[in-house]
Design a protein around this motif. Structure first.
Motif, PDB file in Angstrom:
ATOM      1  N   ILE A 250       0.515   0.208  -2.954  1.00 53.64           N
ATOM      2  CA  ILE A 250       1.663  -0.703  -2.970  1.00 53.64           C
ATOM      3  C   ILE A 250       2.507  -0.502  -1.726  1.00 53.64           C
ATOM      4  N   LYS A 251       2.735   0.755  -1.327  1.00 53.02           N
ATOM      5  CA  LYS A 251       3.532   1.039  -0.127  1.00 53.02           C
ATOM      6  C   LYS A 251       2.829   0.494   1.103  1.00 53.02           C
TER       7      LYS A 251
ATOM      8  N   THR B  76      -2.162   4.268  -6.572  1.00 53.93           N
ATOM      9  CA  THR B  76      -1.590   2.937  -6.751  1.00 53.93           C
ATOM     10  C   THR B  76      -0.282   2.817  -5.989  1.00 53.93           C
ATOM     11  N   THR B  77       0.547   3.841  -6.040  1.00 58.37           N
ATOM     12  CA  THR B  77       1.810   3.849  -5.304  1.00 58.37           C
ATOM     13  C   THR B  77       1.550   3.760  -3.809  1.00 58.37           C
ATOM     14  N   THR B  78       0.569   4.491  -3.330  1.00 51.93           N
ATOM     15  CA  THR B  78       0.217   4.451  -1.916  1.00 51.93           C
ATOM     16  C   THR B  78      -0.266   3.062  -1.520  1.00 51.93           C
TER      17      THR B  78
ATOM     18  N   PRO C 113      -2.041   7.002 -10.508  1.00 56.23           N
ATOM     19  CA  PRO C 113      -0.743   6.425 -10.154  1.00 56.23           C
ATOM     20  C   PRO C 113      -0.333   6.688  -8.709  1.00 56.23           C
ATOM     21  N   SER C 114      -0.656   7.868  -8.180  1.00 58.85           N
ATOM     22  CA  SER C 114      -0.270   8.152  -6.800  1.00 58.85           C
ATOM     23  C   SER C 114      -1.040   7.260  -5.826  1.00 58.85           C
TER      24      SER C 114
END
Length: 81
Positions: free
Chosen positions: A55-56, A51-53, A48-49
């Motif tokens: 997306i950002k 994926t978050t990176t 998830p981290s």
């Protein structure tokens, strides 16, 4: 206008192209949902981290390109006048 005509909506919903579009929409939604759950449940590079990176990073690049496009349009508008 057309959205208030219940009979028209009913007839359209029974046509092949509309039914096909509805099936494909549900299929794509379920595929995307499943891929999202798979990535969240799997440790490793797709955590998830990460994926978050991703997306950002995409969001930042998109904003930068959008701003650059607006600046180019503004410059073109100024040059025409």
């Amino acid at each position: 206008m057309f959205t208030h005509n219940e009979q028209l909506i009913q007839k359209l919903s029974e046509t092949g192209p509309i039914r096909y579009a509805a099936r494909m929409t549900v299929y794509w939604f379920l595929q995307a949902k499943q891929k999202g759950f798979d990535k969240l449940s799997r440790p490793g590079p797709n955590s998830p981290s990460d994926t978050t990176t991703s997306i950002k990073s995409f969001s930042d690049r998109f904003k930068n390109e959008l701003n650059k496009g607006f600046q180019d349009l503004e410059n073109q508008r100024r040059n025409k006048h």
